[in-house]
Design an enzyme around this catalytic site. Structure first.
Site, short mmCIF file in Angstrom:
data_model
loop_
_atom_site.label_atom_id
_atom_site.label_comp_id
_atom_site.label_asym_id
_atom_site.label_seq_id
_atom_site.Cartn_x
_atom_site.Cartn_y
_atom_site.Cartn_z
N LYS A 177 30.48 24.88 35.35
CA LYS A 177 29.20 24.82 34.64
C LYS A 177 29.31 25.66 33.38
O LYS A 177 29.31 26.88 33.41
CB LYS A 177 28.05 25.36 35.49
CG LYS A 177 26.71 25.04 34.82
CD LYS A 177 25.65 26.08 35.03
CE LYS A 177 25.44 27.10 33.99
NZ LYS A 177 25.12 26.70 32.63
N GLU A 252 32.38 39.08 35.80
CA GLU A 252 32.85 39.71 34.56
C GLU A 252 31.62 39.84 33.67
O GLU A 252 31.12 38.83 33.17
CB GLU A 252 33.92 38.84 33.87
CG GLU A 252 35.17 38.62 34.69
CD GLU A 252 35.95 39.89 34.93
OE1 GLU A 252 35.79 40.86 34.17
OE2 GLU A 252 36.71 39.92 35.92
N CYS A 286 32.58 40.29 24.61
CA CYS A 286 32.30 41.28 25.65
C CYS A 286 33.05 42.56 25.36
O CYS A 286 32.65 43.64 25.78
CB CYS A 286 32.69 40.73 27.01
SG CYS A 286 34.34 40.04 27.05
N GLU A 387 23.91 47.01 25.83
CA GLU A 387 24.71 45.99 25.14
C GLU A 387 23.79 45.22 24.18
O GLU A 387 22.83 44.58 24.61
CB GLU A 387 25.32 45.03 26.16
CG GLU A 387 26.29 44.05 25.52
CD GLU A 387 26.89 43.05 26.50
OE1 GLU A 387 26.12 42.46 27.27
OE2 GLU A 387 28.11 42.86 26.48
P1 NAD Z 1 24.31 34.72 30.67
O1 NAD Z 1 24.38 35.67 31.82
O2 NAD Z 1 22.99 34.46 30.08
O3 NAD Z 1 24.88 33.28 31.11
C1 NAD Z 1 26.17 33.13 31.65
C2 NAD Z 1 26.21 31.83 32.44
O4 NAD Z 1 25.35 31.95 33.58
C3 NAD Z 1 25.70 30.61 31.67
O5 NAD Z 1 26.45 29.48 32.02
C4 NAD Z 1 24.27 30.49 32.16
O6 NAD Z 1 23.73 29.19 32.03
C5 NAD Z 1 24.44 30.87 33.62
N1 NAD Z 1 23.22 31.33 34.29
C6 NAD Z 1 22.09 31.82 33.71
N2 NAD Z 1 21.19 32.12 34.68
C7 NAD Z 1 21.76 31.82 35.87
C8 NAD Z 1 21.33 31.93 37.22
N3 NAD Z 1 20.14 32.40 37.54
N4 NAD Z 1 22.19 31.55 38.18
C9 NAD Z 1 23.43 31.08 37.89
N5 NAD Z 1 23.88 30.95 36.62
C10 NAD Z 1 23.06 31.33 35.63
O7 NAD Z 1 25.36 35.25 29.60
P2 NAD Z 1 25.65 34.68 28.13
O8 NAD Z 1 24.50 35.05 27.26
O9 NAD Z 1 26.07 33.26 28.22
O10 NAD Z 1 26.95 35.52 27.71
C11 NAD Z 1 26.91 36.79 27.16
C12 NAD Z 1 27.22 37.84 28.20
O11 NAD Z 1 28.47 37.57 28.81
C13 NAD Z 1 27.35 39.23 27.61
O12 NAD Z 1 26.71 40.16 28.46
C14 NAD Z 1 28.85 39.47 27.59
O13 NAD Z 1 29.24 40.82 27.61
C15 NAD Z 1 29.26 38.76 28.83
N6 NAD Z 1 30.68 38.43 28.80
C16 NAD Z 1 31.52 39.14 29.61
C17 NAD Z 1 32.88 38.89 29.59
C18 NAD Z 1 33.82 39.64 30.49
O14 NAD Z 1 34.90 39.15 30.75
N7 NAD Z 1 33.46 40.82 30.99
C19 NAD Z 1 33.39 37.91 28.74
C20 NAD Z 1 32.51 37.20 27.90
C21 NAD Z 1 31.15 37.48 27.96
#
Ligand code: NAD
Length: 496
Positions: A177, A252, A286, A387
Site C-alpha cells: 500500500k 521505521e 527521515c 519533527e
Molecule cells: P504517514 O504516517 O502519514 O503515512 C505513512 C503510510 O501510512 C501511508 O501509506 C499512509 O497512507 C499510511 N497510513 C496512514 N494512516 C494509517 C492508518 N491509520 N493505518 C495504516 N496505515 C496508515 O507518514 P508520511 O507523511 O507518509 O511520511 C512521513 C513520515 O515518514 C515522517 O515522519 C518521516 O520521518 C517518516 N519516514 C521514516 C523513515 C524511516 O526509515 N525511519 C523513512 C521515510 C519516512
C-alpha cells in the site's frame, strides 16, 4: 475540451483492476498543482481480494528455490536500470524532489534488487553441533506468509523496494500500500516486477488511504507481518492494532537528526554537508538534518557563512536543472511547517532567514517554502524537539563535545547524526556515544547505503532494521531442525 487524465489501476492476482466500487482519487504535482493521474480509491473489499491473491500464491512462491526467486530480482534490477530516467521524471512530478534525487531514489531500488537477488544464494541459516552422537542440529529460515508493506511518500520507489524485495526473496508474498500522495512510483515498480516474470499474486498493489486500505490490511487475519514506514503517530496506531493478533511489525518512524560541528572542523566541508542534509529533498527525508549543534568558538562564523549559502539556494520545479530545492509535498504540509515559525518565535528563537511561503512567479502555483534558518535555539524548544519535515534548520550553540552529544541524544528520536571534526578522539567518542541508528563522520546526516542496516533507536522505531542482511531477520521465521540418525531414542539433557 479538457485533456483526459491518465487512469491507473491496482494490481491484484497478476491483473490490473479498478477499485471494487470504481472510486478514484486525483494525484497532483506539488510544484504546479496540475493533476497527473487518477488512482483507485480502494477500500476493504480490495484489501480482501489482494490478501486472498497473496495467500493463494504463497505456496508456489515459498517452494520456488530462493536462487530462482533471486533470478527474478536480477531481472527487476536490469529493468529498473533501463527505466531509471523515465521513472525518475515521473517521480519528480508526483513528489517534487529534484531530478538528481529522484534518480538516486530509483538507484536505491536497483541497488536493493541486486543485493537481495544475491541473498537468494545465501539466506544463511545455522548448522551447529548436537550434544548427542549421531544427531544433526540446524536452523533454517522460513517465510512468514503474507506481508503488508505500508510506505510513506518521501521515498516513493526506494522504500517500497526495500520492503518488497527483502520480503520476496525470503519467500513471502506481499500486498503493497503506497502513500496516497505517491502511488505512481510504486505502480511503476510493480510494473517492473510483472515484466520481470513475477508469478501472479506474489506482489499486489492496492492504492488508497491509511484508513480505507492501511488499517484493514494491518487488521486482516491472513496478514502475518507488517512492514511500516511513516510518522510516529500512525506507527503507534499500527503497532497497537497489530498487537491484538500478536503480528510481527517493523516500524521505521520519524527523526530529529543533528549535525555537530566542532571548532576544529573543515568549515567548507561542514557547510556542504549541512546544506545537503537540511535542504535536500526540501527537508523531507527521515534523516534530514533539522538541528545544527555548533561549538561556541565557530558558531558566529558558521552562522554567517551558512546564511550566505542558504540565500543562494534556488527554488523551482524539480525537473528544472537549475533547481536546488523543490516544493513541499502539499499545501497542508506547508501550513504545518509555517505553523512552527510562530512556535519558534514564541519560544524565543530568531528567524534568521526564510520563515515564509515562497510565492514569487511560478512558485505561486505550488507548495514551496523558503529555506529557513532559526538561530538562538535552545535544545528544549519545540522546534528543536519535534519533527518539522520541511526546509527548517535550528542552530544550537554548545560549549563542549559532551554537551553536543547530550543535546543530540536529548530528543525522542534516534535515527541519524553526524559530526564534523578533525580530532580522531572526538570522532571516536561521538561514534560511541551518539544514540542513533546511523552515525556519519565528516559527512551530513543523509546518504545511507543499502548494504548496511537502516533504522533508529528510541522513538524512531521498534528495534528492527531495514536493508542489509538485517532485513531478513524481520521477514523470516527461524525453524530449528534436529535429525537423529542413531536409530535409538536419545534424550537431550538426559542421555548426553
Ligand atoms: P504517514 O504516517 O502519514 O503515512 C505513512 C503510510 O501510512 C501511508 O501509506 C499512509 O497512507 C499510511 N497510513 C496512514 N494512516 C494509517 C492508518 N491509520 N493505518 C495504516 N496505515 C496508515 O507518514 P508520511 O507523511 O507518509 O511520511 C512521513 C513520515 O515518514 C515522517 O515522519 C518521516 O520521518 C517518516 N519516514 C521514516 C523513515 C524511516 O526509515 N525511519 C523513512 C521515510 C519516512
Amino acid at each position: 475540451m479538457a485533456e483526459a487524465q491518465p487512469h491507473y489501476q491496482n494490481y491484484i492476482g497478476g491483473a490490473w483492476v479498478d477499485a471494487a466500487d470504481g472510486r478514484t482519487s486525483e494525484n497532483r504535482d506539488p510544484a504546479t498543482g496540475k493533476v497527473i493521474g487518477l488512482f483507485p480509491h480502494s477500500g476493504p473489499a480490495d484489501v480482501d481480494r489482494a490478501v486472498a491473491a497473496a495467500r493463494a500464491a504463497l505456496d508456489g512462491w515459498r517452494l520456488t528455490p530462493a536462487p530462482k526467486r533471486g533470478e527474478i530480482l536480477y531481472r527487476v534490477g536490469h529493468l529498473l536500470t533501463e527505466r531509471k530516467e523515465a521513472i525518475a521524471r515521473l517521480m519528480t512530478r508526483e513528489m517534487g524532489k529534484v531530478l538528481v534525487e529522484a534518480r538516486g531514489d530509483v538507484q536505491e531500488g536497483i541497488d536493493m534488487a541486486y543485493y537481495m537477488a544475491g541473498e537468494g544464494r545465501r539466506l544463511f541459516g545455522a548448522v551447529v553441533p548436537s550434544e548427542l552422537r549421531d544427531k544433526a542440529a540446524l536452523g533454517v529460515r522460513e517465510p512468514l506468509g503474507v506481508i503488508a508493506c505500508i510506505t510513506p511518500w518521501n521515498f516513493p520507489l526506494a522504500i517500497p523496494s526495500w520492503k518488497t524485495m527483502a520480503a520476496l526473496i525470503a519467500g513471502n508474498t506481499v500486498v503493497l500500500k503506497p502513500a496516497t500522495a505517491t502511488p505512481l512510483s510504486a505502480l511503476k515498480l510493480v510494473e517492473v516486477f510483472a515484466d520481470a516474470g513475477l508469478p501472479p499474486g506474489v506482489l499486489n498493489l492496492v492504492c488508497g488511504t491509511g484508513s480505507d486500505v492501511g488499517m484493514p490490511l494491518v487488521q486482516h487475519p491472513d496478514v502475518a507481518g507488517i512492514s511500516f514506514t511513516g510518522s510516529n503517530d500512525v506507527g503507534r496506531q499500527v503497532n497497537v492494532a497489530a498487537a491484538q493478533d500478536l503480528k510481527r511489525v517493523t516500524l521505521e518512524l520519524g527523526g530529529k537528526n543533528a549535525i555537530i560541528v566542532m571548532d576544529d572542523a573543515d568549515l567548507e566541508l561542514a557547510l556542504d554537508g549541512i546544506l545537503w542534509s537540511a535542504f535536500g529533498t526540501t527537508g523531507q527525508r527521515c534523516t534530514a538534518c533539522s538541528r545544527l549543534i555548533v561549538q561556541r568558538g565557530i558558531r558566529a562564523t558558521l552562522e554567517e557563512r551558512l546564511l550566505a549559502r542558504v540565500a543562494q539556494l534556488r527554488l523551482g520545479h524539480g525537473l528544472d536543472p537549475d533547481t536546488d530545492v523543490g516544493p513541499l509535498i502539499n499545501q497542508a504540509q506547508r501550513e504545518r511547517v509555517h505553523g512552527y515559525m510562530a512556535v519558534a518565535q514564541a519560544d524565543g528563537a530568531t528567524i534568521a532567514c526564510g520563515g515564509a511561503a515562497a510565492t514569487a512567479g511560478a512558485l505561486a502555483q505550488g507548495s514551496f517554502y523558503q529555506p529557513t534558518v532559526l538561530t538562538g535555539v535552545r535544545p528544549t524548544m519545540r522546534v528543536a524537539q519535534e519533527e518539522i519535515f520541511g526546509p527548517v534548520l535550528s542552530v544550537i550553540e554548545v560549549a563542549t563535545l559532551e554537551e553536543a552529544i547530550a543535546v543530540n541524544n536529548g530528543t525522542r528520536y534516534g535515527l541519524s547524526s553526524a559530526i564534523f571534526t578533525r580530532d580522531i578522539n572526538a570522532a571516536q567518542t561521538a561514534m560511541r556515544d551518539l544514540d542513533t541508528g546511523i552515525v556519519y563522520v565528516n559527512a551530513g546526516t543523509i546518504g545511507a547505503e543499502i548494504q548496511l542496516p537502516f533504522g533508529g533507536t528510541r522513538g524512531t522505531g521498534n528495534g528492527h532494521r531495514e536493508a542489509g542482511m538485517g532485513a531478513l531477520e524481520f521477514f523470516t521465521e527461524w525453524k530449528a531442525i534436529y535429525i537423529d540418525y542413531s536409530g535409538r531414542l536419545q534424550r537431550a539433557q538426559i542421555d548426553c
